[in-house]
Each structure stands twice: as C-alpha cells, then as structure tokens.
Write an enzyme that holds these catalytic residues in place. Structure first.
Site, PDB file in Angstrom:
ATOM      1  N   ARG A   1       2.412   0.227 -28.287  1.00  0.00           N
ATOM      2  CA  ARG A   1       2.246   0.749 -29.653  1.00  0.00           C
ATOM      3  C   ARG A   1       3.562   0.765 -30.414  1.00  0.00           C
ATOM      4  O   ARG A   1       3.637   1.289 -31.524  1.00  0.00           O
ATOM      5  CB  ARG A   1       1.658   2.141 -29.618  1.00  0.00           C
ATOM      6  CG  ARG A   1       2.459   3.142 -28.791  1.00  0.00           C
ATOM      7  CD  ARG A   1       1.880   4.507 -28.957  1.00  0.00           C
ATOM      8  NE  ARG A   1       2.386   5.432 -27.960  1.00  0.00           N
ATOM      9  CZ  ARG A   1       2.104   6.712 -27.959  1.00  0.00           C
ATOM     10  NH1 ARG A   1       1.351   7.227 -28.899  1.00  0.00           N
ATOM     11  NH2 ARG A   1       2.576   7.502 -27.015  1.00  0.00           N
TER      12      ARG A   1
ATOM     13  N   ASP B   1       9.990   2.628 -16.791  1.00  0.00           N
ATOM     14  CA  ASP B   1       9.811   2.036 -18.128  1.00  0.00           C
ATOM     15  C   ASP B   1      10.326   2.969 -19.206  1.00  0.00           C
ATOM     16  O   ASP B   1      10.366   2.595 -20.379  1.00  0.00           O
ATOM     17  CB  ASP B   1       8.328   1.710 -18.377  1.00  0.00           C
ATOM     18  CG  ASP B   1       7.421   2.896 -18.107  1.00  0.00           C
ATOM     19  OD1 ASP B   1       7.434   3.403 -16.984  1.00  0.00           O
ATOM     20  OD2 ASP B   1       6.717   3.332 -19.041  1.00  0.00           O
TER      21      ASP B   1
ATOM     22  N   ASP C   1      -5.093   2.504 -28.239  1.00  0.00           N
ATOM     23  CA  ASP C   1      -5.305   2.136 -29.644  1.00  0.00           C
ATOM     24  C   ASP C   1      -4.041   1.730 -30.406  1.00  0.00           C
ATOM     25  O   ASP C   1      -4.108   1.384 -31.586  1.00  0.00           O
ATOM     26  CB  ASP C   1      -5.998   3.292 -30.384  1.00  0.00           C
ATOM     27  CG  ASP C   1      -5.187   4.579 -30.340  1.00  0.00           C
ATOM     28  OD1 ASP C   1      -4.031   4.539 -29.861  1.00  0.00           O
ATOM     29  OD2 ASP C   1      -5.700   5.622 -30.782  1.00  0.00           O
TER      30      ASP C   1
HETATM   31  P1  AMP Z   1       4.519   6.278 -21.969  1.00  0.00           P
HETATM   32  O1  AMP Z   1       3.832   7.113 -20.955  1.00  0.00           O
HETATM   33  O2  AMP Z   1       4.439   6.818 -23.373  1.00  0.00           O
HETATM   34  O3  AMP Z   1       5.900   5.903 -21.593  1.00  0.00           O
HETATM   35  O4  AMP Z   1       3.683   4.929 -22.089  1.00  0.00           O
HETATM   36  C1  AMP Z   1       3.428   4.093 -20.998  1.00  0.00           C
HETATM   37  C2  AMP Z   1       2.813   2.805 -21.502  1.00  0.00           C
HETATM   38  O5  AMP Z   1       1.607   3.085 -22.201  1.00  0.00           O
HETATM   39  C3  AMP Z   1       3.668   2.015 -22.453  1.00  0.00           C
HETATM   40  O6  AMP Z   1       3.443   0.667 -22.167  1.00  0.00           O
HETATM   41  C4  AMP Z   1       3.118   2.393 -23.813  1.00  0.00           C
HETATM   42  O7  AMP Z   1       3.357   1.410 -24.785  1.00  0.00           O
HETATM   43  C5  AMP Z   1       1.640   2.520 -23.499  1.00  0.00           C
HETATM   44  N1  AMP Z   1       0.950   3.397 -24.438  1.00  0.00           N
HETATM   45  C6  AMP Z   1       1.012   4.748 -24.521  1.00  0.00           C
HETATM   46  N2  AMP Z   1       0.227   5.208 -25.503  1.00  0.00           N
HETATM   47  C7  AMP Z   1      -0.351   4.120 -26.078  1.00  0.00           C
HETATM   48  C8  AMP Z   1      -1.279   3.938 -27.158  1.00  0.00           C
HETATM   49  N3  AMP Z   1      -1.775   4.946 -27.838  1.00  0.00           N
HETATM   50  N4  AMP Z   1      -1.628   2.669 -27.446  1.00  0.00           N
HETATM   51  C9  AMP Z   1      -1.151   1.623 -26.762  1.00  0.00           C
HETATM   52  N5  AMP Z   1      -0.304   1.725 -25.739  1.00  0.00           N
HETATM   53  C10 AMP Z   1       0.101   2.959 -25.396  1.00  0.00           C
HETATM   54 MG    MG Z   2       7.260   4.872 -22.456  1.00  0.00          MG
END
Ligand code: AMP
Ligand code: MG
Length: 545
Positions: A118, A285, A150
């Site tokens: 996103r 990540d 989304d």
């Molecule tokens: P995070 O836990 O925020 O570090 O996210 C882990 C992964 O999930 C990353 O690849 C983000 O880009 C993806 N991600 C988290 N929320 C969303 C969202 N609402 N839409 C698309 N990808 C998401």
């Molecule tokens: Mg992240």
C-alpha cells in the site's frame, strides 16, 4: 499550519515545482510486467505502479520542517494541487512511481514475498543541501504486492505514523519523517479488534520521507530466489547512493557495509531503549537498511516500566517484540540480513564480525545512555552493575512511569537534603512517577529511599568539581519530558475524527521540543490517566491499520 503567501520563505518553491529524480527506478531491475494485480514478482526490485485516486483529498497536516528540508513551501490551500499529489490523485512530471519488492521474516518465520502493498514511492527530491529524499505515499492503493488487502490505510494509523515519526526525530532517534497527512474522503473497512465486527473508518494517506525505504527484506527476497545479479545490483546501488564513503563495490566493501548496518542498527535500538519506544513489529521487512526507525504500526511507549511490555495485541502471548527483547531481536534480524548478503561476501567470518560489532556497539551505547540518564559520567565503577539492576527491579515492583521517573530524578536534592532527609523526603520529588500509592507504603518507601541514598552518594563521589547544573542539564538532554504517550496519540485521533485538528497541532508543537520544560504544557507530560489503562489505542493496539 496552512500559511499565506506573505509568510512564505524566500528560497522555497511549491511542491509541484520541485524537480524530481528517480535513481532507484533508473538503476535497478524493473518488473517486466505492468499488470497491477496481486502476483508473485520475479527478477526485479520494484514494479512501476501509479497511486489509485481518492474521492476528495484534503490536506490535514503538513510538517513545515520537512517541507523546508525538501525545499517546498507550505501549501496555501488544503484542497489544491498539493493535496492532490499527496493524496495520490496527480503524478507530477518527472515522477516515476513504483512499489518495491521485498520479503521478510515475520514473527521468526520466513513469509516469502511481501513488498509495498500500500506504499508507493513517487520520486526522489534532491534537496538544496544535496541530500536525496524519497517521497512515499502510504495508503495509496493496490499494487502487485497487496496480496488480499485493499492498499489503503485508516486515519487513526496514519495520524499515529505522522505524529510519531516526527516526535522520534525531535527526540534525536534516527527515523523516517512525515511530510503530510491527507484525508481521502473514502471509507476504509477494518476489523480493528479482529472480533468479526468490521467497521467503516475514514481513510488517509501519509507522505513519508527518507533517504531510502529499502529494508532488510529487499535483500532477503532476492537471496531467497537466488536472483544474485539483482542482489548485487541492489547492494551496489544502496552503497553507491547511501554509503559512498565505503568505496567501490567489492567483497571487502560489502563486509564493511554490513558492519556499518550493524553499527547503525545498534545505535538506533539504544535510542529506542533510552526513550522507552517499543516498535511492536520488528519483522525483517520493517528494518531499514539505513538504520532508521521505519513503519510505525502498533508501536507504543513504555509507561509503567516493564521490559515484557508490548503494545501489539498480536504479540501479547509470546512477547517476541516486547521492550526488553528489542536488542536481541535486532541482532536476530541482522543475522537474517547477513544470510541474504552472504553470496556477496566470500569471507564468512566477516558476517560474524559484523554481528559482533552489533553487540559491542549496543553494549557501549546502552551504557553511555544509561549513564546519561542517571547523570553519571560513566557506569564502570565497582557496584554500578548492582546500582542499575536494583533500580530496574525497583521500577517494576510498583508501577513506575519510566519517562517521569528519570526526568524527576534530576530534581533530587543531591547536594543539600540527602544526609538528613528521611525516606519520605527522598521519595517525594518522584511522586508523580508512581501509578499507585504502594510506592509510599513503609516497606517500599524504605527500599526506594535506600536506593536513592546509594544513588546520591554515587553522584556525589563522582561529581568532584562538576557543577550540579551541568549534571542536571545532561540528564535533561537524555530524559525527555514529553513523549507521544499512547493516550495522547489517541486523543489527537479522536479530535481529528471530530474535525478538530488543533489538539494534534498543539501536541506536535510541544513534541518538537521534548527536552524543554514548556511549563504551560505540563499536563501533556502527565502519566497515563486511569481511564486510558485498558482503552483501545491507549494501551494495546492491533495490527489492523
Ligand atoms: P506491516 O505489518 O504493516 O509491516 O505490513 C506487512 C505487509 O503487509 C507489507 O507488505 C504491507 O505492504 C502489507 N500490507 C499491510 N496492510 C496492507 C493493506 N491495507 N493493503 C495492502 N497491503 C498491506
Ligand atoms: Mg511493514
């Protein structure tokens, strides 16, 4: 926050008139497909993709200092062209937007391809001082890396990212920055409590700014797929662009680079520990290759001192990412990065050396910061280890606010009253740091009083000719008065959701000077009120964002 033309600085220009560069896109292998649907991407560091427009972008906040860093004027309208760019509705000439490909270890397990699901990087700005800054929109719509999600972000998590990255910067912690917060005018559905009750919430986009958003996971995905040519190109690009002092690429350069990453990461973690920041999701990540704090999600600030505390409800059971584990998790993550970089480094002992650098650096930085927090020149006198371990035991025995305790310690009457004061007199200056009256029950009071006497004696022994004012100033620079307490962030969100941006603006202004007394804002330094103890957003957070 929105300024008239008359207030504008002389050398700044409208964001839309900045010139942009795209070195990441130019120098690194691109996804050969352009189809913007969730899929596994191969042999590429990124996919070209444009933000998905939103119905009604409206600028809610703009950080003047970040704008200035980029050479950009504060916009004079909250709905004009700048809001359109920062909401993802307009791509300016010279911008080549993309989503980066990365993988990652999540909660200790290899999770495969993740990527910018996103987040979309619009372009790079080379600022007047020659520094390179990526402009990245978070919540800008779907990309090939969105998996089943989304591509959007809710206002509450966007406010938290916007505020905290700026607060961390002013605390002196290496971090990505935030330029703007834009309301999208579009509802986003989230099951905030993961209890089967999804709700529509207001959506938002944050524009994040950093020299680079490359994470450990960008390298891990390439190594995992044995895409060694792309791995080398990404390493060479990152070194050439962000670590030019290390010299031309060679196995020895890669080894020095890994050491440098270990050094920076250790330094960053020591700073987190100093200010009581808990990231909450230290997956690989979410680890920056530049040693910046990145991806503000279910983070939190230690209130009552408790090394086992985690703000992340998803982590409540195992507490992998709790406050006290952060140094060892960072080391584990660096070891994963080391594995990913191993194909570039012939001498494997170089990787072990890098990890050893982490240990030594963290040890040194942690001692330095603890000494500063206590107002001591060093912590290597006989008995100092016990002084420290006894303190951290005491802080846990009765719920004690870490930020207030250290800040108030500087007000202890080291010179005057210590010899004659009884335990109550000694403990009294710290009263505001305790969440319960237990601290003043006779047994606890005498234990605390005993420790304070030892501490005062230690300060006096060391102090010699150093004036108390100097020591106190040093302590006040290590012990912030104002941090983004969990309930303060939530109050800013609640106000903004009601359409009131004043509270957030005030909080942001105070957090720009976290070490200053600012007595008019005393109540923003208070310990967490009881109503906030279990209120969602004020104590624990889910990953739903
Ligand atoms: P995070 O836990 O925020 O570090 O996210 C882990 C992964 O999930 C990353 O690849 C983000 O880009 C993806 N991600 C988290 N929320 C969303 C969202 N609402 N839409 C698309 N990808 C998401
Ligand atoms: Mg992240």
């Amino acid at each position: 926050m929105i300024h008239s033309n008359a207030e504008r600085g002389a050398s700044l220009v409208d964001l839309c008139d900045l010139s942009f560069d795209n070195s990441f896109v130019r120098e690194l292998p691109a996804d050969s497909l352009l189809r913007n649907v969730p899929r596994a991407v191969r042999n590429a560091c990124y996919t070209r993709v444009e933000p998905t427009p939103v119905p009604a972008p409206q600028l809610l906040a703009w950080a003047d200092p970040v704008g200035e860093m980029l050479g950009a004027l504060p916009p004079d309208s909250s709905t004009g062209p700048v809001a359109e760019v920062l909401g993802g509705n307009r791509v300016l000439p010279g911008m080549q937007p993309y989503a980066a490909r990365y993988g990652g270890h999540q909660f200790g397990q290899w999770a495969g391809q993740l990527g910018d699901g996103r987040a979309i990087t619009l372009a790079e700005v080379v600022s007047p001082d020659g520094m390179r800054h990526d402009l990245q929109l978070k919540g800008a719509g779907r990309t090939p890396y969105s998996r089943t999600a989304d591509g959007r972000a809710v206002l509450r998590s966007s406010v938290r990212e916007y505020m905290c990255s700026e607060a961390m910067h002013y605390l002196g912690v290496p971090t990505t920055r935030a330029l703007s917060l834009v309301a999208t005018g579009e509802a986003v559905v989230r099951d905030m409590f993961y209890d089967g009750n999804p709700q529509a919430e207001p959506g938002a986009v944050v524009c994040r700014v950093a020299p680079s958003f490359v994470r450990f996971g960008n390298f891990e995905i390439l190594a995992d797929h044995e895409e060694l040519d792309a791995l080398k190109r990404l390493a060479d690009y990152v070194i050439g662009t962000h670590f030019p002092e290390l010299g031309a690429p060679s196995p020895a350069t890669y080894a020095r680079w890994f050491e440098e990453i270990c050094w920076r990461t250790a330094t960053m973690i020591a700073e987190w520990m100093r200010v009581g920041f808990v990231h909450g999701v230290m997956n690989t990540d979410n680890m920056s290759i530049l040693g910046l704090t990145i991806d503000y999600g279910p983070y939190g600030w230690l209130e009552g001192y408790d090394p086992r505390w985690t703000p992340n409800t998803t982590d409540a059971q195992w507490r992998r990412y709790c406050y006290g584990n952060q140094p060892q998790i960072a080391l584990w993550n660096l070891a994963r990065l080391g594995v990913a970089l191993a194909p570039l480094i012939e001498d494997k002992t170089a990787l072990e050396n890098g990890l050893a650098v982490f240990g030594e650096t963290y040890e040194r930085a942690s001692h330095r910061m603890l000494a500063d927090k206590l107002g001591l020149v060093s912590l290597d006198w006989e008995g100092d280890d016990h002084l420290l371990s006894d303190l951290f035991e005491l802080l846990q025995e009765v719920e004690t606010d870490m930020t207030l305790f250290f800040r108030l310690l500087a007000a202890l009457p080291v010179e005057s009253a210590a010899d004659t004061a009884d335990d109550s007199g000694l403990v009294e200056p710290l009263r505001r740091a305790f969440y319960t009256d237990e601290a003043f029950a006779p047994a606890q009071r005498s234990r605390l009083g005993g420790w304070l006497r030892r501490y005062i004696a230690r300060v006096r022994q060391e102090q010699g000719g150093v004036p108390a004012s100097e020591r106190i100033e040093r302590m006040n620079r290590a012990n912030p008065k104002y941090v983004l307490r969990n309930y303060l962030a939530q109050q800013a969100i609640d106000a903004l959701e009601r359409g009131d941006a004043a509270y957030m603006a005030r909080l942001m202004a105070v957090l720009q000077h976290p070490y200053d007394e600012q007595p008019r804002h005393d109540e923003l330094a208070d310990r967490r009120p009881e109503w906030a103890r279990h209120k969602p957003g004020c104590s624990a957070l889910s990953c739903s964002s």
